[in-house]
Design a protein around this motif. Structure first.
Motif, mmCIF file in Angstrom:
data_model
loop_
_atom_site.group_PDB
_atom_site.id
_atom_site.type_symbol
_atom_site.label_atom_id
_atom_site.label_comp_id
_atom_site.label_asym_id
_atom_site.label_seq_id
_atom_site.Cartn_x
_atom_site.Cartn_y
_atom_site.Cartn_z
ATOM 1 N N THR A 91 0.821 -1.216 0.000
ATOM 2 C CA THR A 91 0.000 0.000 0.000
ATOM 3 C C THR A 91 0.852 1.261 0.000
ATOM 4 O OG1 THR A 91 -1.689 -1.214 1.200
ATOM 5 C CG2 THR A 91 -1.871 1.171 1.221
ATOM 6 N N ASP A 101 2.669 2.032 -3.211
ATOM 7 C CA ASP A 101 1.828 2.325 -4.376
ATOM 8 C C ASP A 101 1.979 3.805 -4.740
ATOM 9 O OD1 ASP A 101 -0.075 2.623 -6.268
ATOM 10 O OD2 ASP A 101 -1.726 1.783 -5.112
ATOM 11 N N LYS A 117 0.330 5.758 -6.560
ATOM 12 C CA LYS A 117 -0.890 6.537 -6.805
ATOM 13 C C LYS A 117 -1.181 7.457 -5.607
ATOM 14 C CE LYS A 117 -5.315 5.720 -8.974
ATOM 15 N NZ LYS A 117 -6.358 4.769 -9.302
ATOM 16 N N ARG A 154 -2.921 9.445 -2.651
ATOM 17 C CA ARG A 154 -3.988 9.008 -1.741
ATOM 18 C C ARG A 154 -4.994 10.155 -1.597
ATOM 19 N NH1 ARG A 154 -2.357 4.461 1.296
ATOM 20 N NH2 ARG A 154 -3.568 5.022 3.114
ATOM 21 N N TYR A 169 -4.629 10.294 3.840
ATOM 22 C CA TYR A 169 -5.427 10.713 2.686
ATOM 23 C C TYR A 169 -5.642 12.233 2.665
ATOM 24 C CZ TYR A 169 -7.035 5.952 1.617
ATOM 25 O OH TYR A 169 -7.113 4.642 1.255
ATOM 26 N N CYS A 204 -8.249 9.986 -8.114
ATOM 27 C CA CYS A 204 -8.631 9.596 -6.745
ATOM 28 C C CYS A 204 -8.171 8.164 -6.460
ATOM 29 C CB CYS A 204 -10.142 9.640 -6.573
ATOM 30 S SG CYS A 204 -10.871 11.182 -7.129
ATOM 31 N N ARG A 205 -7.971 7.904 -5.209
ATOM 32 C CA ARG A 205 -7.715 6.524 -4.782
ATOM 33 C C ARG A 205 -9.018 5.883 -4.322
ATOM 34 N NH1 ARG A 205 -3.856 3.554 -1.748
ATOM 35 N NH2 ARG A 205 -2.232 4.489 -3.021
ATOM 36 N N GLY A 253 -9.520 1.662 -8.658
ATOM 37 C CA GLY A 253 -9.940 2.542 -7.571
ATOM 38 C C GLY A 253 -10.867 1.818 -6.605
ATOM 39 N N GLY A 271 -7.858 1.183 1.113
ATOM 40 C CA GLY A 271 -6.639 1.779 0.569
ATOM 41 C C GLY A 271 -5.570 0.758 0.279
ATOM 42 N N ARG A 284 -3.650 -2.594 -1.113
ATOM 43 C CA ARG A 284 -3.611 -3.338 -2.360
ATOM 44 C C ARG A 284 -3.017 -4.701 -2.062
ATOM 45 N NH1 ARG A 284 -6.496 -0.380 -3.385
ATOM 46 N NH2 ARG A 284 -6.721 1.176 -4.999
#
Lengths: 665, 188
Positions: A384, A387, A389, A391, A427, A444-445, A472, A614, A616
């Motif tokens: 997580t 990642d 991407k 948050r 976040y 967006c996450r 997502g 959140g 993964r």
């Protein structure tokens, strides 16, 4: 003195001692007691493993580690008595002086005696290899970890025998020698048992001296050169010390002290050198390792520095530290810090850590808190935080949704508003008008639908569906109302509002009524897939629906009503092996507002929901059928019982025969 | 003596090697430098204590043996004498602030009749786990962990007794509120 004469003199002492031992009934009694206890521990440990550990952990961790930790107790019991007679018996019989008048050096006497007791004891120890041998007919037994473990037990036995030899030469009676040996071994075994009982400096020394700490890795199937060196140094020092005691009468006290100090210094130096140049041989096969294959794959894929902070409880850190060390060995990007929670309140507060055994995984200012710090949750947290991407939580608006609360009591360490929980979870959040944002949703996450009063349009639903399809996550908190389009979206993820999710159930829980507060059903929770037990650990009543249509998940939240049984309130789903994100729906939005959110359990529940959404997964199946140990049948159990006791009976029988022959002679 | 000489050289050689290598080694992380005991936190003679001052940043509560607060004073003395150390560890003087002990969140001073100090206890923050709090005695170099029940026990004792409330930090009488004797005011 030539080498040949040294060996022949040692051989003479060796043969003499062997004869004495073999003719003594004590030897057989001790052997039978040792093997009897070992057999008992083996049998009970196998039954325990069979009952409780099937398919969860391998034999090395689940059985052999436990067995050999029990076996060490047998060593502590038997070895002092066995070694005590070496010199004390000579003193008692008055043959010590006679022995010293023989043309033998002290080294030859000591080596001969030590070899005799070692060569007598080690075969008894190796009789216990019969247990894994027989067990291999029932279950797949990996022999390599056992090689490491038997090496460790042998080295430990030699060190204990060396200690017994030294105590024997110092004592005048067998009983006092045995007691002294037992005391020394017992003390050295538990030296660093309680980490809270010494200062930092002393503890470093104690850990280096502790037999337990040095033996621990062997039981895990790992050989560390520093531990091998430690046991050899202890054994050598004891043998050398015994020789020096025998020579003491020929030397001045000053010379003795100097020699003693030099010997200890030499031993410490060698041990220190071994610690500095340590090498590790992990003899555990990949599938038997403490780290699952998917964990290793995930960790080796890391390409950015990850800090692992383990907040341990004093005295109970060993397992966590071992796990951390394994992670560190697997990936050079992982930096492990063991932190005493009581000593670092500021750090704990900064990360919101409140319980011993919590781990924080951090990289680039982002962190995930993991409790309990087990392998699966750690890996999930690592995946997580690494990642890339951003948050961002996109809170939908335009459908009468509730507002995200932002105020909180500043003096309170705990987050007391939804916005603060987002912040604590790492976040950012922003309000999003779906009809206007369009493709912006991809930044967006997590999309958060917070108690809408009107339905979404088809275009909006398509937008959310595309977002989820691209990885997502979606969180929907529903209150009363009709949402056909939204329901259509959820149905695609096999979530059926009104059926699996009871929206606005009249007797919802959320701590409104103390009498309906559910407790976690442990029996149910243990049967859950590991993904859910960790995420919503102790949060609420948990139920699980078996994977179907390639989707993993089910009802994670609900309560047990006396009249209606389990009333489901929340469902979570994740598509297996796909890049699609996670979807979570709860039939209540009230618990995030007003006084209900001030209750810690509701905040914890929301934090865990966010954490799961959140997170993964590594994309690999987690711990699926890693081990396949068929349950033991009654017949097999009986056979193991016989195997466990047979060596002890055989040894006892041999002892009776020896005694009878001696008596007849 | 030949053996001794060889041994000496060997040991010195190893010591030198160890010294040279030590620079390259990371220092030991701060492990559990502490001890767990079941010993009492404070030892004092309750008879010689005639006054207790419980002080935080705002106010100072005074209990005197001679006044109406006698029962509360005795109860607090009992609570303090029975406080058990959950854990203790040494720290450097600069680290006390991290535990809420410099300046202390609360301070309990036991005084004799001539106003000399019997002992002074600093009570700091609650530990992250929430069930213990940090405390230390005056001039101590170590922090001890005490059960948080100590605080609640002190509060209950104060609520039961008549206490005098003064201005912190030096316990001077309040200008207007010097006669304030409300139950439960000025909790530490």
């Amino acid at each position: 003195m030539s080498q040949n004469s040294f060996l022949s003199n040692v051989g003479a002492i060796f043969v003499k001692e062997m004869r004495t031992f073999v003719r003594s009934p004590l030897f057989y009694v001790l052997g039978a007691v040792f093997l009897g206890l070992a057999g008992y521990f083996f049998y009970t440990d196998v039954l325990y493993f069979d009952l409780l550990n099937q398919d969860k952990i391998g034999l090395t961790q689940g059985l052999w580690q436990r067995f050999f930790e029990d076996l060490r107790l047998c060593l502590l019991l038997i070895i002092p008595v066995l070694a005590a007679r070496l010199f004390a018996e000579e003193r008692r019989l008055g043959t010590m002086e006679m022995l010293q008048t023989y043309p033998l050096t002290e080294s030859e006497i000591v080596c001969g005696k030590f070899l005799s007791v070692a060569i007598l004891f080690l075969p008894i120890l190796f009789v216990t290899t019969l247990y894994p041998g027989i067990l291999s007919y029932l279950w797949p037994v990996d022999p390599w970890p056992l090689v490491a473990t038997y090496l460790g037990v042998s080295l430990l036995s030699l060190a204990c025998l060396g200690c017994g030899l030294l105590c024997s030469v110092l004592a005048t009676q067998q009983s006092s020698a045995a007691l002294a040996t037992f005391g020394v071994l017992f003390l050295s075994w538990f030296l660093a048992w309680n980490e809270t009982a010494a200062s930092a400096t002393v503890l470093v020394v104690l850990r280096r001296l502790s037999l337990f700490d040095r033996f621990y890795d062997f039981t895990r199937g790992t050989v560390q050169s520093r531990d091998v060196a430690y046991f050899l140094v202890v054994t050598s020092l004891c043998i050398w010390g015994t020789r020096e005691v025998l020579r003491a009468q020929w030397r001045t006290r000053r010379t003795q002290i100097v020699r003693f100090a030099l010997l200890v210094g030499l031993g410490v130096g060698i041990e220190d050198c071994a610690v500095r140049h340590n090498r590790t041989w992990d003899l555990v096969q990949e599938h038997e390792s403490i780290l699952a294959q998917e964990t290793v794959q995930t960790l080796t894929a890391i390409t950015m520095p990850v800090k692992l902070l383990l907040f341990y409880e004093p005295g109970r850190y060993r397992e966590t530290a071992y796990l951390a060390e394994k992670c560190k060995h697997t990936s050079s990007f992982i930096e492990v810090h063991l932190i005493d929670l009581d000593r670092e309140p500021g750090l704990a507060r900064a990360y919101g850590v409140k319980a011993y055994g919590t781990a924080v995984v951090e990289t680039g200012g982002r962190w995930e808190t993991v409790y309990p710090a087990d392998e699966r949750l750690l890996v999930q947290a690592i995946v997580t935080v690494t990642d890339p991407k951003p948050r961002v939580v996109c809170v939908t608006t335009g459908h009468g949704e509730r507002e995200v609360t932002v105020e909180y009591k500043r003096e309170d360490d705990d987050p007391t508003s939804v916005a603060r929980v987002f912040e604590r979870a790492g976040y950012r959040w922003q309000e999003t008008m779906l009809e206007q944002s369009g493709a912006d949703l991809q930044a967006c996450r997590l999309v958060f639908v917070y108690g809408p009063r009107s339905d979404f349009t088809e275009a909006e639903v398509r937008s959310i569906e595309g977002f989820v399809h691209n990885g997502g996550s979606l969180l929907v908190l529903l209150e009363g109302g009709s949402f056909p389009h939204l329901a259509q979206l959820l149905n695609q993820h096999y979530i059926f509002p009104g059926d699996e999710v009871r929206i606005a159930a009249p007797d919802r829980l959320y701590l409104r009524d103390q009498s309906t507060v559910p407790v976690v059903d442990v029996a149910l929770a243990t049967r859950l897939p590991e993904q859910f037990t960790g995420v919503l650990y102790t949060a609420r009543q948990v139920n699980y629906v078996a994977p179907k249509h390639g989707v993993v998940g089910g009802v994670f939240l609900g309560y047990r009503s006396p009249s209606k049984g389990l009333v489901p309130l929340g469902v979570a789903q994740e598509t297996v092996g796909d890049s699609a994100g996670r979807v979570m729906v709860v039939g209540d939005a009230d618990f995030l507002g007003g006084g209900l959110f001030q209750r810690e359990s509701n905040r914890v529940l929301f934090s865990r929901m966010l954490s799961w959404l959140g997170a993964r997964s590594s994309g690999l199946p987690l711990h699926q059928e890693r081990y396949a140990y068929a349950p033991l049948s009654v017949r097999q159990s009986r056979m193991l019982l016989w195997v466990a006791w047979l060596p002890a009976f055989a040894f006892l029988l041999a002892g009776i025969l020896a005694w009878w022959r001696r008596r007849a002679a | 003596m030949k053996t001794n000489g060889a041994l000496t050289i060997l040991v010195l050689g190893l010591a030198l090697l160890a010294y040279v290598e030590r620079d390259g080694q990371p220092s030991e992380s701060r492990g559990a430098a502490h001890s767990t005991t079941t010993e009492s936190f404070l030892t004092f003679s309750a008879q010689e204590v005639v006054e207790i001052r419980i002080q935080n940043t705002q106010r100072c509560i005074v209990l005197r043996r001679g006044g109406q607060s006698r029962a509360a004073l005795d109860r607090i003395l009992t609570i303090l004498s029975q406080a058990q150390i959950v854990r203790r560890f040494s720290i450097s003087p600069t680290e006390f602030a991290a535990y809420g002990l410099a300046p202390p969140e609360r301070q309990v001073s036991l005084l004799r009749s001539d106003h000399t100090l019997v002992l002074r206890v600093s009570i700091g923050n609650t530990a992250p786990t929430g069930n213990v709090l940090y405390a230390s005695t005056e001039n101590a170099t170590e922090v001890v962990l005490l059960g948080t029940y100590l605080l609640s026990a002190l509060e209950m004792a104060l609520q039961d007794g008549q206490s005098e409330v003064y201005e912190a930090p030096d316990c001077r009488p309040r200008v207007k509120e010097s006669k304030e004797t409300e139950h439960g005011t000025g909790q530490p």
